[in-house]
Design an enzyme around this catalytic site. Sequence first.
Site, PDB file in Angstrom:
ATOM      1  N   GLN A  97      44.035  38.096  38.907  1.00  0.00           N
ATOM      2  CA  GLN A  97      42.939  37.128  38.753  1.00  0.00           C
ATOM      3  C   GLN A  97      43.460  35.728  39.086  1.00  0.00           C
ATOM      4  O   GLN A  97      44.485  35.294  38.544  1.00  0.00           O
ATOM      5  CB  GLN A  97      42.364  37.155  37.338  1.00  0.00           C
ATOM      6  CG  GLN A  97      41.122  36.266  37.207  1.00  0.00           C
ATOM      7  CD  GLN A  97      40.467  36.332  35.826  1.00  0.00           C
ATOM      8  OE1 GLN A  97      40.978  36.972  34.908  1.00  0.00           O
ATOM      9  NE2 GLN A  97      39.345  35.662  35.684  1.00  0.00           N
ATOM     10  N   HIS A 103      34.086  37.105  37.622  1.00  0.00           N
ATOM     11  CA  HIS A 103      33.453  37.458  38.894  1.00  0.00           C
ATOM     12  C   HIS A 103      33.667  38.926  39.190  1.00  0.00           C
ATOM     13  O   HIS A 103      34.753  39.462  39.000  1.00  0.00           O
ATOM     14  CB  HIS A 103      33.973  36.591  40.044  1.00  0.00           C
ATOM     15  CG  HIS A 103      35.467  36.552  40.155  1.00  0.00           C
ATOM     16  ND1 HIS A 103      36.260  35.754  39.341  1.00  0.00           N
ATOM     17  CD2 HIS A 103      36.330  37.219  40.958  1.00  0.00           C
ATOM     18  CE1 HIS A 103      37.528  35.927  39.661  1.00  0.00           C
ATOM     19  NE2 HIS A 103      37.600  36.826  40.635  1.00  0.00           N
ATOM     20  N   HIS A 105      33.848  41.640  42.033  1.00  0.00           N
ATOM     21  CA  HIS A 105      34.029  41.850  43.467  1.00  0.00           C
ATOM     22  C   HIS A 105      33.201  43.055  43.899  1.00  0.00           C
ATOM     23  O   HIS A 105      33.321  44.146  43.313  1.00  0.00           O
ATOM     24  CB  HIS A 105      35.489  42.181  43.788  1.00  0.00           C
ATOM     25  CG  HIS A 105      36.472  41.074  43.594  1.00  0.00           C
ATOM     26  ND1 HIS A 105      36.943  40.290  44.633  1.00  0.00           N
ATOM     27  CD2 HIS A 105      37.108  40.632  42.479  1.00  0.00           C
ATOM     28  CE1 HIS A 105      37.826  39.417  44.161  1.00  0.00           C
ATOM     29  NE2 HIS A 105      37.950  39.607  42.867  1.00  0.00           N
TER      30      HIS A 105
HETATM   31  P1  5GP Z   1      40.426  37.007  41.903  1.00  0.00           P
HETATM   32  O1  5GP Z   1      41.752  37.079  42.602  1.00  0.00           O
HETATM   33  O2  5GP Z   1      40.404  35.904  40.862  1.00  0.00           O
HETATM   34  O3  5GP Z   1      39.926  38.316  41.378  1.00  0.00           O
HETATM   35  O4  5GP Z   1      39.375  36.643  43.034  1.00  0.00           O
HETATM   36  C1  5GP Z   1      39.099  35.345  43.429  1.00  0.00           C
HETATM   37  C2  5GP Z   1      38.437  35.443  44.770  1.00  0.00           C
HETATM   38  O5  5GP Z   1      37.789  34.219  45.032  1.00  0.00           O
HETATM   39  C3  5GP Z   1      39.410  35.691  45.918  1.00  0.00           C
HETATM   40  O6  5GP Z   1      39.047  36.890  46.580  1.00  0.00           O
HETATM   41  C4  5GP Z   1      39.245  34.455  46.802  1.00  0.00           C
HETATM   42  O7  5GP Z   1      39.297  34.768  48.185  1.00  0.00           O
HETATM   43  C5  5GP Z   1      37.886  33.935  46.385  1.00  0.00           C
HETATM   44  N1  5GP Z   1      37.731  32.504  46.497  1.00  0.00           N
HETATM   45  C6  5GP Z   1      38.571  31.555  46.000  1.00  0.00           C
HETATM   46  N2  5GP Z   1      38.085  30.335  46.233  1.00  0.00           N
HETATM   47  C7  5GP Z   1      36.902  30.507  46.880  1.00  0.00           C
HETATM   48  C8  5GP Z   1      35.929  29.598  47.390  1.00  0.00           C
HETATM   49  O8  5GP Z   1      36.042  28.375  47.280  1.00  0.00           O
HETATM   50  N3  5GP Z   1      34.846  30.131  48.002  1.00  0.00           N
HETATM   51  C9  5GP Z   1      34.668  31.477  48.126  1.00  0.00           C
HETATM   52  N4  5GP Z   1      33.558  31.904  48.767  1.00  0.00           N
HETATM   53  N5  5GP Z   1      35.571  32.367  47.658  1.00  0.00           N
HETATM   54  C10 5GP Z   1      36.672  31.883  47.043  1.00  0.00           C
END
Ligand code: 5GP
Length: 117
Positions: A97, A103, A105
Site C-alpha cells: 500500500q 482504494h 483495485h
Molecule cells: P497501492 O499501492 O496503495 O495499493 O495503490 C496506489 C495506486 O495509486 C498505484 O497503483 C498508483 O499507480 C496509483 N496512483 C498513485 N498516485 C496516483 C495519481 O495521482 N493518480 C492516479 N490516477 N493514480 C495514482
Amino acid sequence: MSTTEADCIFCRIVAGEIPATVVHRTATTVAFRDANPQAPTHVLVVPRTHVANAAELADVEPGTMSDLVTAAAAVAHEDGLGSDYRLVFNTGAGAGQTVFHAHLHLLGGRSLAWPPG
Ligand code: 5GP
Ligand code: ZN
C-alpha cells in the site's frame, strides 16, 4: 506518519482539485483509472470519505465497502470485462500500500496469474 485529508492525493482527486480520468461516480464512491496501469483495465474505486484502508472503511462506513464492490462491477461491465476481473485491497506498506486512502483495485482485460505474488 498519518495522512490527513489536506495532503491526501485521493481526497484531492475526489474533490476535483487534481486531474484524473474518472469513469464512475456515486454518492459514496469515485472510480478513476490508475496512473500506472498494470492491466488493460486498472481502475481505483475509492470512498469519498477519507479512511486509511479497507478494514477502517468496514469499521466506520460498512455500507460504503459494499458500494465499492458494486461500483467496481459496474465499471467492469462498462469496460467489457463481464464477470472476469480481480479486486484487490493492498493493506499496509508491507503489502504494497502506497496511498493511505482506502482504494479497491479493479484489474482485468488480460489473463491474470494466480497467486499474484
Ligand atoms: P497501492 O499501492 O496503495 O495499493 O495503490 C496506489 C495506486 O495509486 C498505484 O497503483 C498508483 O499507480 C496509483 N496512483 C498513485 N498516485 C496516483 C495519481 O495521482 N493518480 C492516479 N490516477 N493514480 C495514482
Ligand atoms: Zn484521502
